[in-house]
Design a protein around this motif. Structure first.
Motif, short mmCIF file in Angstrom:
data_model
loop_
_atom_site.label_atom_id
_atom_site.label_comp_id
_atom_site.label_asym_id
_atom_site.label_seq_id
_atom_site.Cartn_x
_atom_site.Cartn_y
_atom_site.Cartn_z
N LYS A 174 0.84 -1.24 -0.02
CA LYS A 174 0.16 0.01 0.08
C LYS A 174 0.79 1.27 -0.14
O LYS A 174 2.32 1.05 -0.06
N CYS A 192 2.02 1.99 4.00
CA CYS A 192 2.39 1.09 4.88
C CYS A 192 2.75 -0.18 4.03
O CYS A 192 2.52 -0.07 3.18
N CYS A 196 1.01 -3.10 3.94
CA CYS A 196 0.08 -4.17 3.85
C CYS A 196 0.12 -4.62 2.17
O CYS A 196 0.43 -3.62 1.36
N VAL A 253 -4.75 -5.38 6.45
CA VAL A 253 -4.90 -4.23 7.36
C VAL A 253 -3.81 -4.17 8.42
O VAL A 253 -3.42 -5.10 8.74
N CYS A 254 -3.40 -3.00 8.76
CA CYS A 254 -2.44 -2.84 9.95
C CYS A 254 -3.00 -1.44 10.81
O CYS A 254 -3.74 -0.99 10.15
N CYS A 283 -3.22 1.61 7.99
CA CYS A 283 -4.06 1.73 7.09
C CYS A 283 -5.63 1.80 7.65
O CYS A 283 -6.38 2.06 7.10
ZN LIG Z 1 -1.52 -1.12 6.48
#
Ligand SMILES: [Zn+2]
Length: 475
Positions: A20, A23, A25, A37-38, A41
Motif C-alpha cells: 500500500k 504501509c 500491507c 490491514v494494519c 491503514c
Molecule cells: Zn496497512
C-alpha cells in the motif's frame, strides 16, 4: 439555439505496487475482507505514514507517458471528509502541488487527431469498501484502504461523448503499456467520473457543470453523457436553470438521477499533511524512469504498419492492447503471413475474449499454439473452417491443436478417391442443382460444395472439392 457540450474526465487508477501507499500491507485483490490491514491503514491513533517510493515512481512513469511536466517539488495534503470507508476521516491526497501536470493525449477524430489536455495527475490513497448486502446494515472492508491511486484529470477539451470514449480507450491503453495499473474496471482498478456542461455554440463562458458517477464501463460513460447533454439542453430550452450537483447513471433505466449536491474544494478543508516530507523528484531520477518506458501504442502502430505490412486498421486494433500486440509480434516473427495472424486475433480470438470477458493472458493459448494451428491449415491437414472449431477447443482447454485434430478426427479429407465418391453421391442426390449449374448458374456449384461439406462435417478439402465437382459435372 444550438448548444455544445464541454466535458472533462477524472480517472482513478489503482497502481500495481505490491504494498500500500503508506504501509507494508498487501494490495492483492479479492482476499478475505479485513485481512490486509494494519494500524497505519486502519488510521489508529499514534501511527505515522511512510510514503512508498514505488508509488511516486509509477506515477512519474504514467506522467511521462502522458506527456506531463513532472514537478521536482510536490507534497501531500489532507482532504477532510467523514465517511465510514475512511478510517482517519481524511484522505491523504495532493491539492495545490500535484506530481504531474500539463500533459496531453491525442485521439483520432474525423479528419485527423485532436489533442486533449491533461490538467494534472496526483497520487492519493484509496478508501475502504462498503458492502450494502444483507439486512443488518452495511459492512466495511478496509483491504482497499491505502491502496495507491493516481487521479488523472483532463482539461475540459472533450466536446462529444464519442471523444470521451476515445480518450478513455487511449488512456487505458497507455496505462497498460506503462504497466503501472492493470486497468481492470470490473475489479475497480480503473474508475471514471465525468463532468459535463452545455453552452450556446459560439460562447466561451462555461455553463453549470454536472458530475456523473456510477459509470461502470467506457460505454456507460458515453451513454450517460449522451443522455445528460440532451437533458441539460432541454432544461435550458424550457427556460430552466441547471443546478450544480452530482448525478448517478442508472444503467437499467438509461437515465441519470440526482445523487447529491456537489461539494466545493473548501468543504474539504485541505491542508498540508504534517506527517510526510515533501516529494522531491530529481532530474536524474526522472530520466532514469523515462528510460524504462516501453514503446507507446502510437509508435508501435506505425512500426507494425511498416515492419509487418499490416493495414492501418489492423495495426490500430492490435496495438490498442499491449498484451495483444506482444502476442501478435511473437506470432508474426515466426510465421510467413502477419496479416493472417492479425485476422485471427481480430476475428476468432477477439470474439471469444469478448464473449467470455477474459483478457488475452488469461486464456491457455500461446503464440506457438496459434502458429501450429495456422501451419495445419497451410499444410492442408485441416480446412479453415475446421480451424475455427479447433481454435475454440484450444481456447477453453489449452490443448495442443495437433492433439485436438487427432482426438476429434478432424483431419481434412484430401484423398481423391474418397472425396470423389462423396461428390458423386451429392450430384446424384441433387439433380435440380446439377441442372441449374448446367444452365450456367454458378451459384448452384456453391450449393453443391456446401452439400459435400455437410456430408463430410466440414472436413473436405475445399479446393479439391471444387475441382472434383467441376470434373464430375462436366462429364
Ligand atoms: Zn496497512
Amino acid at each position: 439555439m444550438k448548444y455544445e457540450a464541454v466535458i472533462g474526465l477524472e480517472v482513478h487508477a489503482e497502481l500495481l505496487t505490491d504494498s500500500k501507499i503508506f504501509c507494508g500491507c498487501s494490495t492483492k485483490f479479492g482476499s478475505e475482507p479485513n485481512t490486509q490491514v494494519c494500524p497505519v491503514c486502519l488510521g489508529l491513533p499514534g501511527t505515522l505514514p511512510v510514503l512508498n517510493k514505488k508509488v511516486v515512481e509509477y506515477a512519474v512513469r504514467a506522467g511521462l507517458a502522458l506527456n506531463c511536466t513532472i514537478a521536482n517539488f510536490s507534497k501531500m495534503d489532507r482532504k477532510n471528509y467523514f465517511y465510514p470507508d475512511l478510517p482517519k476521516a481524511y484522505q491523504i491526497s495532493q491539492y495545490d502541488l500535484p506530481l504531474c501536470s500539463n500533459g496531453y493525449i491525442e485521439i483520432e477524430v474525423e479528419g485527423g487527431t485532436k489533442r486533449i489536455g491533461i490538467k494534472r495527475i496526483h497520487i492519493e490513497e484509496d478508501a475502504g469498501k462498503l458492502l450494502h448486502e444483507g439486512t443488518d446494515g452495511s459492512l466495511v472492508d478496509y483491504n482497499r484502504a491505502g491502496v495507491p491511486l493516481i487521479e488523472i484529470v483532463s482539461e475540459p477539451d472533450i466536446s462529444t461523448p464519442e471523444e470521451a470514449y476515445q480518450y478513455l480507450v487511449k488512456l487505458k491503453s497507455i496505462l497498460e503499456y506503462t504497466e503501472v495499473s492493470d486497468c481492470k474496471m470490473q475489479e475497480g482498478s480503473l474508475r471514471v467520473d465525468t463532468n459535463v456542461s452545455v453552452r450556446p455554440v459560439g460562447t466561451t463562458d462555461l455553463g453549470t457543470k454536472i458530475e456523473l458517477k456510477n459509470l461502470n464501463s467506457f460505454k456507460a460513460v458515453q451513454k450517460a453523457l449522451e443522455y445528460e447533454i440532451k437533458r441539460q439542453i432541454k432544461v435550458l430550452e424550457e427556460g430552466g436553470t441547471i443546478v450544480q450537483e452530482t448525478r448517478r447513471w442508472n444503467e437499467a433505466k438509461g437515465i441519470t438521477e440526482p445523487m447529491r449536491t456537489k461539494e466545493e474544494a473548501h468543504d474539504y478543508r485541505y491542508f498540508p499533511e504534517p506527517d510526510l516530507v515533501p516529494i522531491i523528484v530529481t532530474e536524474e531520477w526522472k530520466e532514469e524512469i523515462r528510460k524504462t518506458l516501453p514503446e507507446m501504442p502510437d509508435a508501435k502502430r506505425e512500426r507494425f504498419i511498416t515492419q509487418y505490412g499490416l493495414p492501418e486498421y489492423d495495426a490500430k486494433v492490435i496495438t490498442s492492447s499491449k498484451k495483444m500486440a506482444d502476442f501478435f509480434e511473437k506470432c508474426a516473427s515466426n510465421y510467413h503471413s502477419p496479416k493472417i495472424v492479425s485476422n485471427w486475433l481480430m476475428g476468432e480470438f477477439a470474439r471469444l475474449l469478448n464473449d467470455t470477458g477474459r483478457e488475452i493472458d488469461e486464456v491457455p493459448i500461446t503464440p506457438d499454439m496459434l502458429i501450429e494451428l495456422l501451419k495445419l491449415v497451410d499444410d492442408n491437414v485441416i480446412s479453415g473452417s475446421i480451424a475455427k472449431t479447433v481454435f475454440e477447443e484450444m481456447f477453453f482447454t489449452g490443448k495442443n491443436p495437433q492433439i485436438i485434430v487427432e482426438e476429434k478426427g478432424l483431419r481434412q479429407i484430401a484423398d481423391e478417391g474418397e472425396l470423389r465418391r462423396i461428390v458423386r453421391k451429392v450430384i446424384e442426390e441433387n439433380p435440380k442443382s446439377v441442372e441449374d449449374y448446367k444452365k450456367g448458374k454458378e451459384k448452384a456449384l456453391g450449393f453443391l460444395v456446401g452439400q459435400v461439406m455437410k456430408e463430410t462435417k466440414g472436413k473436405a478439402n475445399p479446393q479439391l472439392t471444387n475441382q472434383l465437382l467441376r470434373e464430375e459435372l462436366s462429364k
